[in-house]
Design an enzyme around this catalytic site. Structure first.
Site, PDB file in Angstrom:
ATOM      1  N   CYS A  87     -21.692  24.437  16.391  1.00 37.97           N
ATOM      2  CA  CYS A  87     -22.805  25.320  16.741  1.00 37.97           C
ATOM      3  C   CYS A  87     -23.297  26.067  15.506  1.00 37.97           C
ATOM      4  O   CYS A  87     -22.509  26.509  14.676  1.00 37.97           O
ATOM      5  CB  CYS A  87     -22.381  26.333  17.807  1.00 37.97           C
ATOM      6  SG  CYS A  87     -22.138  25.613  19.440  1.00 37.97           S
ATOM      7  N   CYS A 348     -35.190  12.863  17.048  1.00 39.96           N
ATOM      8  CA  CYS A 348     -34.218  13.953  17.187  1.00 39.96           C
ATOM      9  C   CYS A 348     -34.000  14.688  15.868  1.00 39.96           C
ATOM     10  O   CYS A 348     -33.075  15.498  15.760  1.00 39.96           O
ATOM     11  CB  CYS A 348     -32.889  13.427  17.729  1.00 39.96           C
ATOM     12  SG  CYS A 348     -32.120  12.161  16.714  1.00 39.96           S
TER      13      CYS A 348
END
Length: 392
Positions: A87, A348
């Site tokens: 993250c 992406c």
């Protein structure tokens, strides 16, 4: 230890700052620092984590002296400096995360796709990274764990092969990962985990998934989008933008199990033709089983970039969903030579998208629509879709 005021967000999950450095006297603005765990405008203390020499280094913000109003306490205790690298934005409100991603998308396209912007019929300032249903946590239905040399599973540290031992991951639904993390596996391996609709995690297994109004039974290793809302979102965008003619020809390149190809098949109807090009034999087998009722759709096994020149019949409409690196010059050139009037391009990575859009502009296509989605909350990743139309 460095102390500085953080500058703008940059592609890759970090922000940019400049710090005075005697090693770079030629640049009076200072040396570039790519800093993680910070926000634009903050005053931070940071530790250098990677210094290759030259004009830049990488750092982690370990103390925040002046905080941004967009800063929050991370939901995951393993997400900070020196911890799990999965993250990038645990310390940022969800709305601000999308704003940061929007800024990155616009910057990358402005810098890399100026020629495409000149031809575009959409204003880049109107494009924002859109929220998907489900919230910022508990969305990840598939995860690949790394296993250390003692057999303990975890996730990689940032830009490292080191395995960070974790107790859970809040991106995975309902604590489903905890029982897997308690197991031991073959040292120095990787473990694929899928979370089913029942909330249970399964190691090395496929499962039942839904998208575009259909059900797929997936084998272990067959690709499917990790965010549960993304498959239907992409199917809806393709349905809106492809506009494949009734009785016409459509290609679905890098098509996986044929999710987007199934949308094209509905548009061309039983008298049309849809060719789904995919290199994975398991994806083709799973897709052929799920779409057996669509006589107008067939799979072609091979690498799309090699198959474009020999596919027949030539397409009216093409959908592309390439790997993160994008299509590239040779593939765009080959695809444009086949003359589709419309191309729906899924990407992406915003940098790869920018490069590809510039190549399409040079090949005679203009951007007629662009949308982006926050399909990977808490990370810097996003999904974008552009529709291109032939200018002649």
């Amino acid at each position: 230890m460095l102390e500085f005021t953080v500058g703008p967000v940059a592609h890759g999950g970090h922000c940019v700052a400049r710090v005075a450095d005697e090693a770079s006297p030629a640049d009076d603005r200072g040396r570039v620092v790519f800093v993680r765990h910070a926000l634009p405008g903050e005053r931070v203390r940071a530790v250098v984590t990677d210094d290759p020499g030259g004009a830049f280094c990488r750092a982690d913000a370990v103390a925040v002296l002046e905080a941004s109003p967009d800063r929050v306490e991370p939901a995951c205790s393993w997400a900070g400096p020196g911890g799990c690298g999965g993250c990038d934005f645990q310390h940022v409100t969800p709305a601000a995360q999308r704003s940061l991603k929007t800024a990155v998308l616009r910057e990358q396209l402005t810098r890399l796709a100026a020629s495409a912007a000149e031809l575009a019929t959409v204003r880049l300032d109107d494009v924002v990274v859109e929220e998907l249903p489900g919230g910022p946590l508990g969305w990840r239905t598939r995860v690949r764990l790394a296993v250390d040399d003692a057999g303990v599973p975890g996730l990689r540290a940032h830009r490292s092969h080191d395995v960070c031992e974790i107790g859970d991951c809040p991106l995975v639904p309902g604590g489903a990962l905890e029982p897997v993390l308690e197991q031991r596996f073959r040292p120095d391996s990787e473990v694929d985990v899928t979370v089913g609709a029942d909330g249970a995690a399964r190691v090395g297994a496929g499962g039942t998934v839904h998208g575009a109004g259909r059900t797929w039974e997936l084998s272990s290793g067959t690709f499917w989008q990790v965010h549960p809302a993304l498959a239907d979102t992409l199917a809806d965008v393709v349905r809106d933008w492809a506009d494949a003619p009734r009785g016409g020809v459509a290609w679905d390149l890098y098509g996986g199990v044929g999710l987007l190809g199934s949308v094209l098949a509905d548009q061309v109807g039983p008298d049309g033709t849809v060719l789904v090009v995919e290199s994975s034999s398991s994806a083709i087998a799973d897709g052929a089983s799920a779409l057996a009722d669509l006589g107008q759709l067939s799979f072609v096994q091979g690498r799309a970039e090699r198959e474009i020149a020999r596919l027949e019949p030539a397409p009216d409409v093409v959908v592309t969903d390439p790997p993160r690196t994008g299509l590239g010059k040779a593939t765009v050139r080959a695809l444009a030579a086949r003359g589709p009037r419309r191309i729906v391009h899924v990407a992406c990575d915003p940098a790869a998208l920018g490069r590809d859009l510039a190549l399409f502009a040079g090949a005679g296509y203009r951007v007629a629509g662009l949308r982006a989605f926050d399909a990977f909350p808490m990370t810097h990743h996003m999904e974008a879709v552009a529709v291109l139309e032939r200018t002649d």
